[in-house]
Scaffold this active site. Structure first.
Site, PDB file in Angstrom:
ATOM      1  N   GLU A 121      24.149   8.866   2.945  1.00 41.53           N
ATOM      2  CA  GLU A 121      23.674   8.183   1.741  1.00 41.53           C
ATOM      3  C   GLU A 121      24.654   7.063   1.445  1.00 41.53           C
ATOM      4  OE1 GLU A 121      23.358  10.492  -1.895  1.00 41.53           O
ATOM      5  OE2 GLU A 121      22.056   8.968  -2.775  1.00 41.53           O
TER       6      GLU A 121
ATOM      7  N   ASN B 178      13.510  13.403  -2.906  1.00 39.88           N
ATOM      8  CA  ASN B 178      14.803  14.066  -2.925  1.00 39.88           C
ATOM      9  C   ASN B 178      14.990  14.762  -4.260  1.00 39.88           C
ATOM     10  OD1 ASN B 178      17.711  14.485  -2.077  1.00 39.88           O
ATOM     11  ND2 ASN B 178      18.002  13.337  -3.977  1.00 39.88           N
ATOM     12  N   GLU B 179      15.234  16.046  -4.233  1.00 38.29           N
ATOM     13  CA  GLU B 179      15.476  16.838  -5.446  1.00 38.29           C
ATOM     14  C   GLU B 179      14.394  16.591  -6.496  1.00 38.29           C
ATOM     15  OE1 GLU B 179      19.560  16.295  -6.690  1.00 38.29           O
ATOM     16  OE2 GLU B 179      20.293  17.558  -5.056  1.00 38.29           O
TER      17      GLU B 179
HETATM   18  O1  AHR Z   1      25.195  14.193  -2.285  1.00 42.80           O
HETATM   19  C1  AHR Z   1      25.336  13.514  -3.488  1.00 42.80           C
HETATM   20  C2  AHR Z   1      24.114  13.666  -4.394  1.00 42.80           C
HETATM   21  O2  AHR Z   1      23.917  15.014  -4.727  1.00 42.80           O
HETATM   22  C3  AHR Z   1      22.803  13.252  -3.793  1.00 42.80           C
HETATM   23  O3  AHR Z   1      22.586  11.902  -3.907  1.00 42.80           O
HETATM   24  C4  AHR Z   1      21.815  14.014  -4.581  1.00 42.80           C
HETATM   25  O4  AHR Z   1      20.663  14.311  -3.855  1.00 42.80           O
HETATM   26  C5  AHR Z   1      22.552  15.258  -5.001  1.00 42.80           C
HETATM   27  O5  AHR Z   1      22.388  15.536  -6.310  1.00 42.80           O
END
Ligand code: AHR
Length: 658
Positions: free
Chosen positions: A50, A394-395
Site C-alpha cells: 500500500e 477493503n475492510e
Molecule cells: O495496513 C494499514 C491499514 O490498516 C490499511 O490501509 C487498512 O486496510 C487497515 O486498516
C-alpha cells in the site's frame, strides 16, 4: 537470505538429564506422521503493498524528485479547506500534507541574483497536470534556479548515471540555458553537472544524463538559468539508471531484492484504505496510473502525502511478473473508505465502477487485440500479466456492500471465471469463495490466536488473512512481536486447508515519515533495515512444507500461556522434515523430539535460529544486524534426540529423511 553463517557442531548425546538447570523443565515434541495431514497452500505467503509510509513515492519507486508534478495541493473532488484541514463533503477531516504549494522545491539564488518562484496555472502542460512552477528571474547574479532535495535527501553514488527529464516553456521565443547539478545538501560540494542549451518556446520535454563523481545519500538537484526572464517547469523527474532490471521509471533494486528474497506467492495492490480513499474521487483510480508520466494524475494520499501514481498499475503488474508472484488487485466496491465517513456511490456510479474493474482486468489479462489489452501492449507488455485474484473492496461491510459485491462478482465472474474473487466479509445470503480477514494486536493476541482457525467451517469460504501485524505494545516493532507472529503464522499453516493466503501489513516505511506504528521493512534514501517480522516470514516462506504433520508439545498448555510451540511438516521436493519451534520465554528450553511413522531421520540437520536475549531487540537503519537468522549445522538429529531452544527464539530445524 541475509544470514550470518556459523558452523556449530553440537553433541549428539545431549540427554535431558545432562542439560543444565538453565535449560529449564524438559518438554517433549512428538511428530506423528501416521496421523492425518494438512496440505499447505502454495499461496500461503504473499506480500501486501500500500502507498503508506512512502512505501512507493520516496521508497520502492526510484523517482528521486519530490512533487515533480507541482500538484501537491490538488484537492480531491468535493473536498475543501477548513484552515489547515481538508474537509470532505461527508465531514471527514484530514490534516494538510504539505508546507506550501511548492513543497519539496525552493529558490536558490547566489550573490546579487534576484527572482521568485510560484505555482502557476497558466497554459498548463495538460489538463491532468494543471499546475507548473514559474521561475521569474530579475537578475542572474552568481546563479539562480530551483532546488529539490528529494525525499529527505537524494542518494547519489559515485560512478552511477542519473537520468533527468523535464518539461519547460518560456514566454514567447525567449530561451535560456539550463544548468543541471547534483550537489550536497548545503550546495558546497558538486557531485555532477551538465547543461541543456536552448530551452525555450512552448512546452517541450528536455533530457540529460549525469555521472556522479562522489557518493552522498543526502544530495539535491539544482536547475539554474543563465538569463533574466520567466521559465515554467513541469514533470521534473530524476532517476538512477541502475533501477531494478534497469527499467526506465523503475524501482529501487535493494528494496525489490528484499521482496524477491521473501519468494512471495502473490502481491496485493493498491491497499488498504487507499482503495476507498477519503472520497470516491480520491480512490486510487488505476487509469490515472498508466502511460506517460505527464499523462498520469496524482492523488492526495489519505496517509498524508502526495502520491504521484508513478508506481502505477502497469509497474505493479510488471513487478509481480518479475517476482514470480501472482497479482491480487483490489477494486473500489462503490464507496470510499469506511473509516473515513464513506461516500456512497449512486447505483449508476456503481455500474461505472464495475466497468472500471472489468477494464483493469482486461488491461492485465486481455489479449492485445482488446481495447485495454492493446493499451498494455502499447505500454510495452503484449503478453498478459499474472493477475489471479481480485478483491472487491477493503475492510468494507454491511448490506450495501453485500448488494454491490453481488454486482461486481456477477460481472467479473461472467467474463473471467478463472479469477478468484475475494470478499471483505462472510455474507449472510450469498456464497463467497474467499474472505479477507484482518488482524492487528498485541503479542498476547497473536500467541492466543494460534488456534483461531481450528474451528473454521471447512465448507467455505476459504480465508485470505489479507492484513496482519503484531503492532500493539511492541514499540516500533520488536522480536517479541515477530515471535508472536511466528506462532500465529504456524497456526495459519496448520489450518491451511482453510487459510489459503496471508500477507503482513504494512510492508515498507521510510524512517522519516511513518504513518503506521509498526511495519516490516524500514529504509531511507540509501539504507534498508528488514525487521524481525521480515525474517520470520522469510524463514517460513522459503521453507514452506507441503503437508503438516500432527505435532504435540508436552506438557500441553493453552495457546495464551504456551512457552514452547512447535509445528512440523514435510517438504515434498526434498523429503525434508521441517520443524519450526517458538520459545517465547527468557530461558533456554530443552525438548526431546520424537519422530513417529517417518523414514529414517539423518543425523545431520541444518538449524536456522532467530533469537536475542532481549525480546525488545530490533533491527534499525543504524543497527540492521541486531537480530538476524543464524544458520548452523547440527549432527545430533535422529528418530529421537534433544535440542535446546534459545531464549526468545524462532527456530527452524531442517531434518533429512531417507
Ligand atoms: O495496513 C494499514 C491499514 O490498516 C490499511 O490501509 C487498512 O486496510 C487497515 O486498516
Amino acid at each position: 537470505m541475509k544470514t550470518r553463517h556459523r558452523i556449530e557442531w553440537l553433541l549428539a548425546a545431549v540427554t535431558l538429564a545432562g542439560v543444565s538447570a538453565a535449560a529449564g523443565i524438559g518438554r517433549t515434541i512428538t511428530i506423528d506422521a501416521t496421523q492425518g495431514r494438512t496440505q499447505v497452500s502454495p499461496s500461503l505467503y504473499g506480500i501486501f503493498f500500500e502507498e503508506i509510509n512512502h512505501a512507493g513515492d520516496g521508497g520502492l519507486y526510484a523517482e528521486m524528485v519530490q512533487n515533480r508534478d507541482f500538484e501537491i495541493n490538488t484537492l480531491p473532488g468535493g473536498a475543501s479547506w477548513a484552515g489547515n484541514l481538508l474537509r470532505t463533503t461527508n465531514g471527514w477531516q484530514e490534516r494538510k500534507w504539505f508546507g506550501n504549494e511548492l513543497h519539496g522545491w525552493s529558490l536558490v539564488n547566489k550573490g546579487s541574483a534576484a527572482g521568485f518562484i510560484r505555482q502557476d496555472e497558466q497554459s498548463p502542460l495538460n489538463e491532468r497536470n494543471p499546475h507548473s512552477l514559474r521561475l521569474v528571474v530579475k537578475a542572474v547574479g552568481h546563479g539562480i534556479g530551483i532546488v529539490n532535495g528529494g525525499y529527505w535527501g537524494m542518494n547519489v553514488q559515485a560512478g552511477q548515471w542519473y537520468d533527468l527529464s523535464f518539461f519547460a516553456r518560456t514566454a514567447g521565443d525567449a530561451n535560456t540555458n539550463v544548468g543541471v547539478a547534483l550537489e550536497s545538501a548545503s550546495g558546497r560540494e558538486s557531485h555532477a553537472t551538465t547543461n541543456i542549451e536552448g530551452v525555450g518556446g512552448g512546452w517541450r520535454q528536455y533530457r540529460c544524463s549525469l555521472k556522479a563523481q562522489d557518493s552522498d545519500p543526502n544530495s539535491r538537484l539544482v536547475l539554474t538559468v543563465d538569463r533574466p526572464g520567466t521559465v515554467w517547469f513541469d514533470m521534473v523527474s530524476l532517476f538512477p539508471r541502475a533501477t531494478f532490471k534497469n527499467r526506465p521509471n523503475g524501482l529501487r533494486p535493494d528494496l525489490v531484492r528484499l521482496l524477491a528474497d521473501l519468494k512471495p506467492a502473490f502481491m496485493r495492490f493498491p491497499g488498504g484504505a487507499i482503495v476507498g480513499g477519503m472520497t470516491l474521487d480520491n480512490r486510487i483510480q488505476w487509469q490515472n496510473s498508466i502511460g506517460p508520466l505527464e499523462q498520469r494524475r496524482g492523488t492526495a494520499n489519505l496517509w498524508g502525502y502526495w502520491t504521484s501514481n508513478g508506481l502505477g498499475f502497469h509497474e505493479y503488474l510488471q513487478l509481480c511478473e518479475d517476482l514470480g508472484a501472482e497479482a491480487l488487485w483490489v477494486c473500489n466496491p462503490g464507496f470510499s473508505d469506511n473509516y473515513r465517513n464513506a461516500e456512497i456511490a449512486s447505483p449508476a456510479q456503481v455500474k461505472e465502477l464495475v466497468q472500471e474493474a472489468l477494464d483493469a482486468i482486461e488491461y492485465a489479462l486481455g489479449p492485445a487485440n482488446t481495447g485495454w489489452g492493446a493499451r498494455r501492449a502499447a505500454n510495452g507488455h503484449p503478453a498478459p500479466f499474472p493477475l489471479r485474484y481480485v478483491e472487491i473492496g477493503n475492510e468494507a461491510g454491511g448490506d450495501l456492500y453485500a448488494t454491490n459485491y453481488r454486482q461486481f462478482h456477477t460481472a467479473i465472474h461472467a467474463k473471467y471465471p478463472a479469477l478468484t474473487l475475494i470478499c471483505n466479509e462472510r455474507l449472510k445470503d450469498q456464497a463467497v469463495e474467499m474472505v479477507d480477514d484482518h488482524k492487528y494486536g498485541s503479542p498476547a493476541d497473536f500467541f492466543g490466536a494460534y488456534q483461531q482457525y481450528d474451528a473454521a467451517d471447512r465448507r467455505g469460504p476459504t480465508v485470505y488473512v489479507g492484513e496482519f501485524g503484531c503492532n500493539s505494545g511492541v514499540g516500533a516493532g520488536n522480536l517479541l512481536a515477530a515471535l508472536a507472529e511466528a506462532a500465529y503464522r504456524l497456526g495459519l499453516e496448520r489450518n491451511s486447508d482453510v487459510v489459503r493466503m496471508s500477507s503482513y501489513a504494512p510492508l515498507f516505511f521510510h524512517v522519516k515519515d511513518i504513518q503506521w506504528p509498526v511495519n516490516m521493512i524500514g529504509f531511507d534514501s540509501s539504507r534498508v533495515a528488514p525487521r524481525t517480522s521480515y525474517f520470520v516470514q522469510q524463514m517460513l516462506a522459503c521453507n514452506r512444507p507441503d503437508e503438516i504433520l500432527q505435532t504435540q508439545v508436552e506438557p500441553p498448555a493453552a495457546p495464551a500461556d504456551v512457552e514452547l510451540l512447535a509445528l512440523a511438516g514435510l517438504e515434498r521436493k526434498t523429503g525434508d522434515l521441517l520443524l519450526r519451534v517458538v520459545n517465547r520465554t527468557a530461558t533456554p528450553r530443552t525438548a526431546t523430539i520424537r519422530c513417529q511413522g517417518l523414514a529414517k531421520i539423518g543425523s545431520d540437520a541444518t538449524i536456522t535460529t532467530l533469537s536475542h536475549d532481549d525480546p525488545t531487540a530490533e533491527n534499525t537503519l543504524d543497527f540492521p544486524d541486531a537480530v538476524l537468522p543464524l544458520e548452523s549445522a547440527f549432527a545430533g538429529a535422529g528418530a529421537e534426540f534433544s535440542y535446546v531452544f534459545k531464549p526468545y527464539s524462532f527456530t527452524l530445524l531442517r531434518l533429512t529423511t531417507e
